[in-house]
Design a protein around this motif. Structure first.
Motif, PDB file in Angstrom:
ATOM      1  N   UNK A  35       0.730  -0.931  -0.214  1.00 43.69           N
ATOM      2  CA  UNK A  35      -0.019   0.204   0.457  1.00 43.69           C
ATOM      3  C   UNK A  35       1.153   1.633  -0.212  1.00 43.69           C
ATOM      4  N   UNK A  37       0.666   3.427   1.964  1.00 48.52           N
ATOM      5  CA  UNK A  37       1.191   4.130   3.585  1.00 48.52           C
ATOM      6  C   UNK A  37       2.804   2.675   3.880  1.00 48.52           C
ATOM      7  N   UNK A  58      -2.238   5.824  14.112  1.00 48.22           N
ATOM      8  CA  UNK A  58      -3.419   5.558  12.395  1.00 48.22           C
ATOM      9  C   UNK A  58      -3.477   4.181  12.424  1.00 48.22           C
ATOM     10  N   UNK A  59      -4.860   3.796  11.243  1.00 44.75           N
ATOM     11  CA  UNK A  59      -5.595   2.149  11.709  1.00 44.75           C
ATOM     12  C   UNK A  59      -5.199   1.235  10.765  1.00 44.75           C
ATOM     13  N   UNK A  60      -4.627   1.585   9.778  1.00 44.75           N
ATOM     14  CA  UNK A  60      -4.108   0.530   8.125  1.00 44.75           C
ATOM     15  C   UNK A  60      -5.904  -0.349   8.156  1.00 44.75           C
ATOM     16  N   UNK A  61      -6.971  -0.041   8.809  1.00 37.23           N
ATOM     17  CA  UNK A  61      -7.844  -0.204   8.245  1.00 37.23           C
ATOM     18  C   UNK A  61      -8.898   0.623   7.196  1.00 37.23           C
ATOM     19  N   UNK A  62      -9.052   2.062   7.286  1.00 37.30           N
ATOM     20  CA  UNK A  62      -9.444   2.109   6.354  1.00 37.30           C
ATOM     21  C   UNK A  62     -10.546   2.967   7.077  1.00 37.30           C
ATOM     22  N   UNK A  63     -10.703   3.363   8.624  1.00 39.37           N
ATOM     23  CA  UNK A  63     -11.495   3.473   9.503  1.00 39.37           C
ATOM     24  C   UNK A  63     -11.319   4.768  10.133  1.00 39.37           C
ATOM     25  N   UNK A  64      -9.773   5.628   9.892  1.00 34.42           N
ATOM     26  CA  UNK A  64      -9.629   6.907  11.057  1.00 34.42           C
ATOM     27  C   UNK A  64      -9.480   7.503   9.478  1.00 34.42           C
ATOM     28  N   UNK A  66      -7.130   9.206   9.303  1.00 30.51           N
ATOM     29  CA  UNK A  66      -6.370  10.103   9.254  1.00 30.51           C
ATOM     30  C   UNK A  66      -5.231  10.299   7.709  1.00 30.51           C
ATOM     31  N   UNK A  80      -5.166   1.904   2.910  1.00 29.14           N
ATOM     32  CA  UNK A  80      -5.900   1.421   1.275  1.00 29.14           C
ATOM     33  C   UNK A  80      -5.538   1.200   0.035  1.00 29.14           C
TER      34      UNK A  80
ATOM     35  N   UNK B  43     -12.100   6.793  16.980  1.00 26.61           N
ATOM     36  CA  UNK B  43     -11.014   5.427  15.799  1.00 26.61           C
ATOM     37  C   UNK B  43      -9.780   5.348  16.051  1.00 26.61           C
ATOM     38  N   UNK B 199      -3.973  -1.170  16.554  1.00 30.69           N
ATOM     39  CA  UNK B 199      -3.266  -0.354  15.779  1.00 30.69           C
ATOM     40  C   UNK B 199      -1.686   0.434  16.283  1.00 30.69           C
ATOM     41  N   UNK B 329     -12.650  -1.622   5.932  1.00 27.96           N
ATOM     42  CA  UNK B 329     -12.174  -1.144   4.726  1.00 27.96           C
ATOM     43  C   UNK B 329     -11.419  -1.660   3.561  1.00 27.96           C
TER      44      UNK B 329
END
Ligand SMILES: Cc1cc2nc3c(=O)[nH]c(=O)nc-3n(C[C@H](O)[C@H](O)[C@H](O)COP(=O)(O)OP(=O)(O)OC[C@H]3O[C@@H](n4cnc5c(N)ncnc54)[C@H](O)[C@@H]3O)c2cc1C
Lengths: 108, 590
Positions: A35, A37, A58-64, A66, A80, B43, B199, B329
């Motif tokens: 990715x 990132x 950062x969350x690296x899940x696409x939810x935050x 930022x 993502x 988050x 996280x 996501x």
């Protein structure tokens, strides 16, 4: 087997030090499933530790969200967006740059 | 430069479920309350990543209108959790967990949590849904919040909590917080390991700063590794999506030699160890047994595939959890396509949950007056192994820790903290900005993380723990005191934050490794290859780590209320199987 390398052009600005805006270009080894990132992690960890991007939480899940940035001119989530070749990474808003790719999103 | 000063009655450090429930709790008592979140509000931390389940005894769950199990009871639920925890549980904290879980679920529903489905002892919702409900309620209750603020250290004065030093991450400026009571709710310290499932913000500052302030840490050797975590490709490394696949459909696990390695175990043990959430403990253990035999995958794991399960069946079981084959996501379609075609994916254990942590009493207070703790950062109710929900833990802890901190703060006349105390902390924290040269922070961190994953994983031995401890001594002596940032700007200086975090991570690793070395037995998620027995004669004790110059490890008897633990020494797997078989047959995953 020599690994495929990609050229990654990254926006730089440090308003505190009065440097930039400018771009730096880094050569980064590529592999499938990388990715944008991951690319920044590689640059920070191996090539230039002064680089700033939203990473400390950062969350690296696409939810935050930022890590939203411009990837080859298009807004998206760095975490993502899978990388296929050369890259240009910029902040979404040049006016609100805290440092490099980190922008002030209001908050507080 | 004059630092900003902010005053409040109760300061909550951490913006996950426990922190938010605590700040609401403090407001419920009428205290002024402020929450610091290292990352984006609502988050960050583990909570929004959770699937998530929330566990309650079956009878109460039925009474709340869910599937539940009327033949279950709070006592049966309690006894089962004691067995899941290999009898090491703090039974007082566990009673509080079982008793208040339904109340916290009820209020969650009132605040807007939507339940997707329920079973015997659990409802299923999302971590994001939980956070949104808590955010809304905190706002309604008038709690203040600050995001992108990292707490660095606690200020203790005259033997009690007086303040907290914080860092505004974006500006790089310090903030001095004056508070009568502090609740630490900073979650786990996943970042000490690579790979990990957490996280990027979970680096255990809260635990380390509580330790420095005089609180004790306990049972630090109990570290849960989630099994069947994705080991690649890079953008999903550490994701638990494949763990959830395996929970919905056990499919088939094979080692590097293509063997179905679970076949070597007792079928009942393997079945329960795969189909219930005992799997984190059992499968992680069994996976590393293969790796030890030289039968691991290239990255030190094993392979998951659907095996003999037809694609249509696998899809029926798994797809409801992953709309459009997305996890949060993350697009999983390429991975799922491999499974459809009958291929396998490389998976393995990765750190997920910390059973030990800050020692609290039944009021959620530490030994330091005014210092409270809640959620995953504490030594909670689960003993040596967690099967039931940590989301329940964070809620039941947060509510009472916050309320107690609020009540405490309203009664206290805490002295204004000395400027000198803050100045000293600020100077310490600024050191990496003032030094030059020194090793690269990110590279030292990666070495530490990889070493921790290898030597402090589910299988341990004296020799390996000593290798880890020697390595950590070297990092402490030669790297940490020289860490320097390449950029000297304070604004969003990642390397500065990383340097500060690394000192805490190293400290917690050392504490955990010393505790693991001291515990010469195998229990729950702590398995010693050189002591492969559960020793109920010597080791029904909690490890206690005090900071007194160096780290001192001792132990204390466990807290027992109604379930008397057994005596005797048993081979680990025999003990595990006995616990599984002694478990009630209420059903479901818990
Ligand atoms: C991928 C994953 C999935 C999981 N799924 C489940 C599940 O389905 N069910 C379940 O029961 N459990 C699950 N767990 C465990 C569960 O999510 C956690 O134990 C629980 O959410 C912890 O809540 P908490 O509030 O204690 O900590 P967290 O939610 O981790 O929050 C910690 C907070 O502290 C903040 N913080 C940390 N350091 C500082 C600092 N120095 N200054 C300021 N703030 C700081 C963080 O930014 C964060 O806001 C899962 C864990 C992971 C990693």
């Amino acid at each position: 087997m020599s690994q495929k390398m990609i050229a990654v052009k990254v926006f730089r600005q440090d308003p505190e030090a009065g440097t930039g805006p400018s771009f730096d270009t880094f050569a980064v080894p590529w592999q499938p499933g990388l990715s944008a990132l991951d690319v920044l992690d590689y640059i920070y960890q191996n090539l230039d530790s002064t680089l700033a991007y939203y990473d400390h939480a950062g969350c690296a899940l696409g939810i935050c969200a930022r890590c939203t940035g411009k990837i080859n001119g298009k807004a998206g989530l760095l975490c993502q967006t899978l990388v296929e070749g050369d890259l240009v990474l910029e902040p979404t808003s040049a006016e609100r740059v805290v440092k490099d790719l980190v922008v002030d999103r209001g908050g507080k | 430069m004059t630092a900003t000063e902010i005053k409040t009655d109760v300061l909550v450090i951490g913006g996950g479920g426990a922190g938010f429930r605590a700040v609401i709790g403090a407001r419920e008592k009428g205290a002024e309350a402020l929450l610091l979140s290292k990352g984006p509000l609502g988050r960050c931390g583990a909570t929004p990543m959770a699937g998530a389940d929330y566990t309650v005894d079956g009878k109460s769950l039925r009474e709340l209108g869910f599937y539940g199990e009327p033949l279950d009871s709070q006592q049966t639920f309690f006894e089962d959790i004691v067995k899941q925890g290999f009898y090491l549980n703090n039974q007082k904290l566990l009673e509080q967990y079982v008793r208040t879980a339904p109340l916290r679920l009820k209020e969650f529903l009132d605040w807007g949590v939507v339940v997707a489905r329920s079973e015997e002892r659990a409802i299923y919702t999302t971590g994001i849904g939980m956070m949104d409900a808590l955010l809304g309620q905190a706002k309604k209750m008038g709690a203040r919040t600050l995001d992108d603020v990292m707490a660095l250290d606690l200020l203790v004065q005259d033997g009690q909590i007086a303040g907290v030093l914080g860092l505004d991450v974006k500006s790089g400026q310090f903030i001095r917080f004056r508070a009568k009571a502090v609740v630490v709710a900073t979650g786990g310290w996943h970042k000490a390991f690579w790979p990990n499932t957490g996280m990027r913000d979970l680096s255990g500052e809260g635990m380390a700063m509580a330790h420095r302030a005089g609180a004790e840490l306990g049972n630090m050797e109990f570290i849960t590794f989630c099994c069947n975590v994705l080991y690649g490709p890079p953008h999903v490394l550490g994701s638990i999506a494949s763990y959830i696949f395996s929970l919905r459909c056990a499919g088939e696990l094979t080692n590097g030699a293509g063997e179905r390695f679970l076949g070597q175990y007792d079928p009942n043990l393997a079945y329960i160890g795969t189909h219930m959430e005992w799997n984190k403990c059992f499968i992680s253990w069994a996976t590393l047994q293969e790796v030890r035999k030289g039968k691991g995958s290239p990255k030190g794991g094993v392979y998951y595939g659907r095996g003999p399960v037809p694609w249509s069946e696998w899809e029926r079981l798994v797809s409801p959890t992953f709309p459009n084959w997305k996890y949060k996501h993350i697009d999983l379609s390429a991975i799922v396509a491999r499974i459809r075609e009958g291929g396998t994916i490389e998976v393995g254990p990765a750190v997920e949950y910390f059973d030990g942590g800050i020692i609290i009493d039944e009021h959620f207070q530490t030994r330091v007056p005014g210092l409270f703790a809640a959620g995953e950062c504490t030594l909670g109710p689960f003993g040596a192994n967690r099967v039931c929900a940590a989301t329940t833990e964070m809620m039941v802890h947060g509510a009472e820790a916050g309320q107690n901190a609020g009540a405490y703060a309203l009664e206290q006349k805490t002295p204004a903290p000395d400027a000198a105390g803050f100045q000293e902390l600020e100077q310490m924290a600024s050191l990496p900005l003032t030094r030059t040269g020194g090793p690269a922070v990110a590279q030292v961190r990666r070495q530490v993380q990889e070493m921790a994953h290898r030597r402090l994983g589910p299988l341990r031995s004296e020799a390996e723990l000593n290798l880890l401890l020697d390595f950590l001594q070297d990092v402490k002596a030669n790297a940490l005191p020289r860490l320097a940032t390449a950029s000297k700007s304070r604004r969003y200086n990642k390397e500065w934050m990383d340097a500060l975090e690394l000192a805490n991570l190293t400290h917690l690793l050392e504490t955990a490794a010393l505790s693991a070395l001291a515990r010469t037995e195998s229990r729950g998620v702590h398995y010693r290859e050189d002591h492969p027995y559960t020793d109920n004669d010597q080791w029904l004790r909690e490890s206690v780590a005090r900071l007194n110059g160096g780290i001192q490890i001792s132990s204390r008897p466990i807290t027992v209320t109604s379930v008397t633990p057994p005596k005797g020494v048993k081979p680990y797997l025999e003990m595990l199987q006995e616990l599984m078989e002694g478990h009630s047959a209420v059903g479901g995953h818990h």
